[in-house]
Design an enzyme around this catalytic site. Structure first.
Site, mmCIF file in Angstrom:
data_model
loop_
_atom_site.group_PDB
_atom_site.id
_atom_site.type_symbol
_atom_site.label_atom_id
_atom_site.label_comp_id
_atom_site.label_asym_id
_atom_site.label_seq_id
_atom_site.Cartn_x
_atom_site.Cartn_y
_atom_site.Cartn_z
ATOM 1 N N HIS A 63 0.858 -1.175 0.000
ATOM 2 C CA HIS A 63 0.000 0.000 0.000
ATOM 3 C C HIS A 63 0.906 1.241 0.000
ATOM 4 C CE1 HIS A 63 -3.104 2.771 1.378
ATOM 5 N NE2 HIS A 63 -4.006 1.801 1.295
ATOM 6 N N GLU A 122 -13.121 -6.779 0.147
ATOM 7 C CA GLU A 122 -12.358 -6.984 1.380
ATOM 8 C C GLU A 122 -13.267 -7.102 2.604
ATOM 9 O OE1 GLU A 122 -9.481 -3.923 2.275
ATOM 10 O OE2 GLU A 122 -8.420 -5.255 3.662
ATOM 11 N N GLU A 128 -14.937 -1.035 11.212
ATOM 12 C CA GLU A 128 -14.725 -0.325 9.952
ATOM 13 C C GLU A 128 -15.819 -0.597 8.925
ATOM 14 O OE1 GLU A 128 -10.669 -0.742 8.545
ATOM 15 O OE2 GLU A 128 -9.917 -0.750 10.589
ATOM 16 N N ASP A 151 -7.502 -10.182 4.771
ATOM 17 C CA ASP A 151 -6.515 -9.308 5.407
ATOM 18 C C ASP A 151 -6.239 -9.870 6.802
ATOM 19 O OD1 ASP A 151 -5.762 -7.175 7.250
ATOM 20 O OD2 ASP A 151 -6.163 -5.741 5.659
ATOM 21 N N HIS A 159 -7.684 -7.844 9.845
ATOM 22 C CA HIS A 159 -9.127 -7.974 10.082
ATOM 23 C C HIS A 159 -9.496 -9.395 10.505
ATOM 24 C CE1 HIS A 159 -9.633 -3.957 8.580
ATOM 25 N NE2 HIS A 159 -9.105 -4.265 7.411
ATOM 26 N N HIS A 207 -3.969 -9.046 2.026
ATOM 27 C CA HIS A 207 -3.256 -8.016 2.788
ATOM 28 C C HIS A 207 -2.576 -8.652 3.992
ATOM 29 C CE1 HIS A 207 -5.469 -4.024 1.581
ATOM 30 N NE2 HIS A 207 -4.358 -4.200 0.908
ATOM 31 N N ARG A 251 -0.393 -3.773 13.405
ATOM 32 C CA ARG A 251 0.170 -3.126 12.216
ATOM 33 C C ARG A 251 1.636 -2.727 12.388
ATOM 34 N NH1 ARG A 251 -3.820 -2.652 8.319
ATOM 35 N NH2 ARG A 251 -5.920 -1.996 8.922
ATOM 36 N N GLU A 256 0.339 -4.057 4.340
ATOM 37 C CA GLU A 256 -0.532 -2.944 4.725
ATOM 38 C C GLU A 256 -0.308 -2.604 6.201
ATOM 39 O OE1 GLU A 256 -4.995 -1.581 3.603
ATOM 40 O OE2 GLU A 256 -4.860 -3.369 4.830
HETATM 41 MN MN MN Z 1 -6.684 -4.364 4.244
#
Ligand code: MN
Length: 291
Positions: A8, A148, A154, A181, A184, A207, A213, A242
């Site tokens: 990203h 996604e 979110e 991802d 998530h 992802h 992160r 990401e």
């Molecule tokens: Mn993502």
């Protein structure tokens, strides 16, 4: 496994003007990455001619990420909002195609937002109709759309691989895929490896991020199991880094994703470390398959 690795743009830069992307493209290509993920959610900001040249000069391909805001939420019950969302999707697809992207990814099915109520049946129907139109247009343009699964904070619509698969079946378009991802999945899936196997041949984009992160391998995400599951399903598509930190700010995006802490500070170091880590995970998963 020999999946193309990429990342990203916001690992490096909050913006995606040609001036901002050029040094990033040069550096990530040098490290060994094969693609950059650039947003098409605000199509007028994507300068496709200049960006296309930069990517090409560095042997990179483009993947375009997308999210709706509440103003263009296709899972809304308000027909005017849905119509705005559908129009934006068409514009975004055209821009992504002009950049040479074959794959668009992200939250095409609704807004990236903290909802305060569950999505309604009408909203679900509206989103399915919008996705059907977008998939049709994407097919004409020779593209696939990967939806996604975001976590509950979110999006209120599709949080798991099973929900994506049910929607893809409902829409009935063969160029719709799952985008999973690890960040998530860590929140929403009972077993992320099982979710990958459930997506199977319908997995179209992936992802990678730690649960917080930060640097890959320093948190609680079980990358060994995850990469073995990817190898088992024969996933050969792109794998995209990401990771976000307050060291890189895009005011809109950082706010919506709640990027408040400086969990890392050096994009170059982060990218080099992730490249080595991901190559090693793919190699181990490949060897585990043979063993
Ligand atoms: Mn993502």
């Amino acid at each position: 496994m020999d999946n193309p690795l990429g990342m990203h743009i916001q690992v490096w830069s909050g913006g995606w003007s040609p001036e901002e992307v050029k040094p990033v493209a040069e550096r990530v290509a040098e490290i060994g990455y094969k693609f950059l993920e650039l947003p098409c959610r605000a199509p007028e900001t994507l300068h496709v001619d200049a960006l296309g040249k930069i990517l090409q000069a560095n042997g990179l391909f483009a993947v375009c990420g997308f999210v709706h805001s509440l103003e263009t939420d296709v899972a809304s019950t308000d027909p005017a909002v849905v119509a705005k969302g559908e129009a934006l999707m068409m514009e975004a697809l055209a821009k992504a195609r002009d950049l040479g992207a074959k794959r668009v990814v992200g939250c095409w099915h609704g807004a990236l937002a903290k909802y305060t109520e569950p999505r309604s049946e009408t909203g679900r129907r509206n989103a399915a109709n919008a996705l059907r139109k977008a998939a049709e247009r994407a097919r004409e343009l020779g593209m696939v759309i990967c939806l996604e699964a975001l976590n509950r904070y979110e999006n209120n619509f599709m949080n798991t691989a099973d929900e994506l698969l049910a929607m893809i079946a409902e829409v009935g378009a063969d160029n719709l895929y799952c985008h999973l991802d690890t960040f998530h999945m860590n929140i929403e899936e009972a077993d992320p490896a099982a979710a990958i196997r459930a997506a199977g041949k319908r997995l179209g984009y992936f992802h990678v991020a730690e649960n917080y992160r930060g640097y890959l391998g320093t948190g609680t995400v079980d990358f060994t199991r995850i990469f073995r599951a990817l190898a088992e399903t024969g996933y050969d598509g792109p794998i995209s880094l990401e990771v976000f930190s307050s060291a890189v700010v895009n005011p809109q995006h950082s706010g919506r994703l709640a990027i408040w802490r400086r969990v890392w500070s050096d994009s170059d170091d982060m990218s080099r470390h992730a490249y080595t880590f991901l190559r090693s995970q793919m190699e181990s998963a490949r060897r585990a398959r043979r063993a």
